[in-house]
Design a protein around this motif. Structure first.
Motif, mmCIF file in Angstrom:
data_model
loop_
_atom_site.group_PDB
_atom_site.id
_atom_site.type_symbol
_atom_site.label_atom_id
_atom_site.label_comp_id
_atom_site.label_asym_id
_atom_site.label_seq_id
_atom_site.Cartn_x
_atom_site.Cartn_y
_atom_site.Cartn_z
ATOM 1 N N PRO A 147 0.819 -1.227 0.000
ATOM 2 C CA PRO A 147 0.000 0.000 0.000
ATOM 3 C C PRO A 147 0.851 1.274 0.000
ATOM 4 O O PRO A 147 0.489 2.265 -0.649
ATOM 5 N N ALA A 150 2.331 1.662 -3.504
ATOM 6 C CA ALA A 150 1.272 2.079 -4.426
ATOM 7 C C ALA A 150 0.957 3.563 -4.258
ATOM 8 O O ALA A 150 0.729 4.280 -5.244
ATOM 9 N N THR A 154 1.165 6.500 -7.087
ATOM 10 C CA THR A 154 0.004 7.340 -7.390
ATOM 11 C C THR A 154 0.369 8.817 -7.305
ATOM 12 O O THR A 154 -0.022 9.621 -8.161
ATOM 13 N N GLN A 161 -1.002 -0.227 -11.348
ATOM 14 C CA GLN A 161 -0.962 -0.802 -10.003
ATOM 15 C C GLN A 161 -0.988 -2.335 -9.997
ATOM 16 O O GLN A 161 -1.192 -2.939 -8.942
ATOM 17 N N GLU A 162 -0.781 -2.963 -11.145
ATOM 18 C CA GLU A 162 -0.859 -4.427 -11.177
ATOM 19 C C GLU A 162 0.131 -5.056 -10.198
ATOM 20 O O GLU A 162 -0.217 -5.989 -9.460
ATOM 21 N N THR A 164 1.566 -3.938 -7.387
ATOM 22 C CA THR A 164 1.231 -3.797 -5.970
ATOM 23 C C THR A 164 -0.053 -4.546 -5.618
ATOM 24 O O THR A 164 -0.171 -5.097 -4.521
ATOM 25 N N GLU A 165 -0.999 -4.583 -6.531
ATOM 26 C CA GLU A 165 -2.244 -5.307 -6.260
ATOM 27 C C GLU A 165 -1.993 -6.811 -6.160
ATOM 28 O O GLU A 165 -2.502 -7.481 -5.256
ATOM 29 N N GLY A 168 0.176 -7.630 -2.973
ATOM 30 C CA GLY A 168 -0.523 -7.414 -1.718
ATOM 31 C C GLY A 168 -1.388 -8.593 -1.330
ATOM 32 O O GLY A 168 -1.774 -8.742 -0.169
ATOM 33 N N VAL A 169 -1.680 -9.463 -2.313
ATOM 34 C CA VAL A 169 -2.528 -10.635 -2.078
ATOM 35 C C VAL A 169 -1.713 -11.921 -2.075
ATOM 36 O O VAL A 169 -1.740 -12.693 -1.114
#
Length: 221
Positions: A147, A150, A154, A161-162, A164-165, A168-169
């Motif tokens: 986060p 990201a 931003t 953001q691919e 970091t998204e 993050g999972v």
């Protein structure tokens, strides 16, 4: 949670996992306020992170897989590597950095070179328990760092953001898997009582701190 000798003997991973996540929390809490960073400071953090991760993470995980000896370790570690290669995570990171106008320069790479070299040489010793613990620490850190990273991108004007998204999972599962590997390696080859199991964690922590604050001096022990 009980910390009796009997409990620690029954579950040797628990105190190591607790200490690892305490270190991660310390690192996250020590991050500079992203709202106070200049554009160049934001760019530098993304660039140095990219310089370290893009060309080294798969190498680090490969070294850990080579070091691991327990029967149940290999499928988990190879699963992580398969995902990194199959989904081309280095490309995700490169796209992320370029979109944030933070592609690494030679100065970004040189700022982290010495500490990165220490991590590479450490992993080259192929010590299973220490290497797995280091990678468990790193996967856990990345998960919580996404986060922040990201947000920096931003603020740089990026909408890409691919990377970091995804991390993050997926790194939640990766972290859990690495501590399962750690349990298997500890059971197969228990370390000496005076072994510094956090040697790799401490080296990598120093590298992360250099990514964030390239001018900082050595961290006090």
């Amino acid at each position: 949670m009980s910390s009796s000798p009997e409990c620690l003997l029954a579950n040797p991973v628990a105190p190591l996992e607790d200490k690892t996540f305490a270190i991660i929390d310390e690192l996250i809490d020590s991050l500079p306020d992203p709202k106070q960073l200049t554009g160049e400071e934001r760019r530098g953090i993304i660039a140095r992170y990219t310089s370290v991760l893009e060309g080294n993470f798969i190498y680090w995980m490969t070294a850990t897989a080579l070091a691991a000896k327990a029967e149940h370790s290999r499928p988990i570690l190879l699963g992580n590597l398969n995902e990194e290669v199959r989904d081309c995570h280095p490309l995700m990171l490169r796209k992320f950095a370029i979109a944030a106008d933070a592609f690494p320069t030679d100065q970004d790479a040189l700022a982290v070179n010495d500490d990165l070299t220490k991590v590479r040489l450490f992993l080259g010793r192929l010590e299973a328990v220490k290497s797995v613990l280091m990678m468990g620490f790193f996967e856990g850190f990345i998960q919580k760092f996404m986060p922040y990273l990201a947000y920096l991108a931003t603020k740089q004007g990026s909408t890409e953001q691919e990377y970091t998204e995804v991390h993050g999972v997926c790194d939640i599962e990766h972290t859990e898997g690495l501590f399962k590997v750690l349990a298997a390696e500890l059971a197969l080859a228990p370390p000496e009582p005076d072994a510094d199991l956090f040697e790799g964690v401490n080296l990598l922590r120093t590298l992360i701190e250099r990514i964030i604050r390239p001018q900082s001096g050595p961290r006090a022990a």
